[in-house]
Design an enzyme around this catalytic site. Sequence first.
Site, short mmCIF file in Angstrom:
data_model
loop_
_atom_site.label_atom_id
_atom_site.label_comp_id
_atom_site.label_asym_id
_atom_site.label_seq_id
_atom_site.Cartn_x
_atom_site.Cartn_y
_atom_site.Cartn_z
N GLY A 1 0.82 -1.22 0.00
CA GLY A 1 0.00 0.00 0.00
C GLY A 1 0.85 1.26 0.00
O GLY A 1 0.63 2.15 0.82
N TYR B 1 -11.48 -2.12 12.94
CA TYR B 1 -10.13 -1.59 12.68
C TYR B 1 -9.22 -1.81 13.90
O TYR B 1 -8.08 -2.27 13.77
CB TYR B 1 -10.26 -0.11 12.35
CG TYR B 1 -8.99 0.62 12.01
CD1 TYR B 1 -8.45 0.53 10.72
CD2 TYR B 1 -8.35 1.42 12.94
CE1 TYR B 1 -7.30 1.23 10.39
CE2 TYR B 1 -7.19 2.12 12.62
CZ TYR B 1 -6.68 2.02 11.34
OH TYR B 1 -5.53 2.71 11.01
N ALA C 1 -9.57 -4.01 16.27
CA ALA C 1 -9.31 -5.45 16.44
C ALA C 1 -8.20 -5.90 15.49
O ALA C 1 -7.29 -6.65 15.89
CB ALA C 1 -10.59 -6.25 16.18
N LYS D 1 -5.84 -3.99 14.18
CA LYS D 1 -4.57 -3.35 14.55
C LYS D 1 -4.00 -3.96 15.83
O LYS D 1 -2.77 -4.05 15.99
CB LYS D 1 -4.77 -1.84 14.69
CG LYS D 1 -5.12 -1.14 13.37
CD LYS D 1 -4.01 -1.32 12.35
CE LYS D 1 -4.25 -0.58 11.05
NZ LYS D 1 -3.17 -0.78 10.06
N VAL E 1 -3.32 -7.33 -1.33
CA VAL E 1 -2.57 -8.09 -0.32
C VAL E 1 -3.47 -8.97 0.57
O VAL E 1 -2.97 -9.77 1.35
CB VAL E 1 -1.70 -7.17 0.58
CG1 VAL E 1 -0.56 -6.58 -0.21
CG2 VAL E 1 -2.54 -6.08 1.24
N SER F 1 -1.70 0.86 14.79
CA SER F 1 -2.35 2.15 15.06
C SER F 1 -2.55 2.29 16.56
O SER F 1 -2.71 1.28 17.26
CB SER F 1 -3.71 2.19 14.37
OG SER F 1 -4.49 3.25 14.87
N SER G 1 1.31 3.42 -2.68
CA SER G 1 1.01 4.35 -3.77
C SER G 1 0.53 5.70 -3.25
O SER G 1 0.47 6.68 -3.99
CB SER G 1 -0.05 3.75 -4.69
OG SER G 1 -1.17 3.33 -3.95
P1 NAP Z 1 -4.33 5.74 2.60
O1 NAP Z 1 -3.83 7.12 2.35
O2 NAP Z 1 -5.79 5.46 2.47
O3 NAP Z 1 -3.51 4.73 1.63
C1 NAP Z 1 -3.80 3.38 1.68
C2 NAP Z 1 -2.85 2.61 0.79
O4 NAP Z 1 -3.12 1.21 0.94
C3 NAP Z 1 -3.00 2.94 -0.69
O5 NAP Z 1 -1.72 2.90 -1.30
C4 NAP Z 1 -3.87 1.79 -1.20
O6 NAP Z 1 -3.66 1.50 -2.59
C5 NAP Z 1 -3.36 0.65 -0.35
N1 NAP Z 1 -4.29 -0.47 -0.22
C6 NAP Z 1 -5.55 -0.48 0.27
N2 NAP Z 1 -6.07 -1.72 0.21
C7 NAP Z 1 -5.12 -2.52 -0.35
C8 NAP Z 1 -5.05 -3.89 -0.71
N3 NAP Z 1 -6.08 -4.71 -0.49
N4 NAP Z 1 -3.92 -4.35 -1.27
C9 NAP Z 1 -2.86 -3.53 -1.52
N5 NAP Z 1 -2.87 -2.23 -1.20
C10 NAP Z 1 -3.98 -1.72 -0.63
O7 NAP Z 1 -3.95 5.22 4.07
P2 NAP Z 1 -2.81 5.75 5.08
O8 NAP Z 1 -3.41 6.75 5.98
O9 NAP Z 1 -1.58 6.07 4.36
O10 NAP Z 1 -2.62 4.43 5.97
C11 NAP Z 1 -1.52 3.55 5.80
C12 NAP Z 1 -1.48 2.61 7.00
O11 NAP Z 1 -1.30 3.39 8.19
C13 NAP Z 1 -2.76 1.80 7.21
O12 NAP Z 1 -2.45 0.51 7.64
C14 NAP Z 1 -3.47 2.57 8.29
O13 NAP Z 1 -4.35 1.75 9.02
C15 NAP Z 1 -2.29 3.04 9.13
N6 NAP Z 1 -2.61 4.18 9.97
C16 NAP Z 1 -3.04 5.36 9.44
C17 NAP Z 1 -3.35 6.41 10.29
C18 NAP Z 1 -3.84 7.75 9.76
O14 NAP Z 1 -4.27 8.57 10.57
N7 NAP Z 1 -3.76 8.03 8.47
C19 NAP Z 1 -3.22 6.27 11.67
C20 NAP Z 1 -2.78 5.05 12.18
C21 NAP Z 1 -2.48 4.01 11.32
P3 NAP Z 1 -4.73 1.97 -3.73
O15 NAP Z 1 -4.74 3.46 -3.73
O16 NAP Z 1 -4.23 1.38 -5.00
O17 NAP Z 1 -6.07 1.41 -3.30
#
Ligand code: NAP
Length: 248
Positions: free
Chosen positions: A13, A156, A158, A160, A65, A143, A15
Amino acid sequence: MADLRGRVALVTGSSRGIGRAIVERLAADGAAVAVNYHARSDAAEEVVAAIEGAGGTAVAIGADVSDAEAAARLVSETREQLGGLDIVVNNAGITRDQLLMRMSEADWDAVLQTNLKSVFLICQAAIKGLMRQRSGRIINISSVSGIDGNAGQANYAAAKAGMIGFTRSLAREVGSRGITVNAVAPGFVETDLINDISDALLDSVRGMTPLGRLGLPADIAAAVAFLASDDASYMTGQVLRVDGGFGH
Ligand code: NAP
């Protein structure tokens, strides 16, 4: 900066959002990186171009994934295209927030499959090679919701929390092979994932955060780069909170 020259990293993920910041940071530190995406190949190609433009090495690989076959292919294509695999970052994640009384089974399953089952699938596909080479870094993006809980995020949180148990268990299984397994637990980070959260709630998060701001993707990438580096070689089974002090 960490010195990751000669290493190969796969970041699921990557991108967009935090994953993008992680691949850009690992590439800037010298690693060759696989940029994984699910739906948006154009976004992944843009990340590859940015990394190559900065003098780094990157390839884009599409794979869902949460699908066993696709996850295995992602690991094998990374090895084939970049000549090895040293650092695995399980970052791909989604939210389907809803109070439990209204949460559908589909929303539960989607979040558990994408956020937790994927970690099992990717690690299982990667672990034999890492054990054979007697070195490796696995870093799971959990998270603070998985530690503290969060109303509206039972699925979510659960998933994490499950990543943390997985991290601690795998760390015990593979430590003797020179492989470390750690987790990073971000607080609220400015990405698309929090687009649906109201400004009022985000303001209250800022108010409860000693450092007074939301996280930036680069803040999380810096912690990942540290855990991937030789400086973290005596750390395993740990959960590093990167939350501006939100949880204290
Ligand atoms: P995001 O901006 O929504 O980006 C999500 C990424 O995951 C995108 O590149 C998406 O690719 C990819 N993805 C989604 N489903 C997928 C799948 N089935 N197979 C492969 N790739 C997949 O999210 P983010 O905020 O950067 O979050 C990244 C991680 O950090 C996550 O695990 C999230 O739970 C964790 N996190 C985020 C926060 C926050 O506040 N943002 C806080 C705590 C933890 P596509 O665009 O091609 O769908």
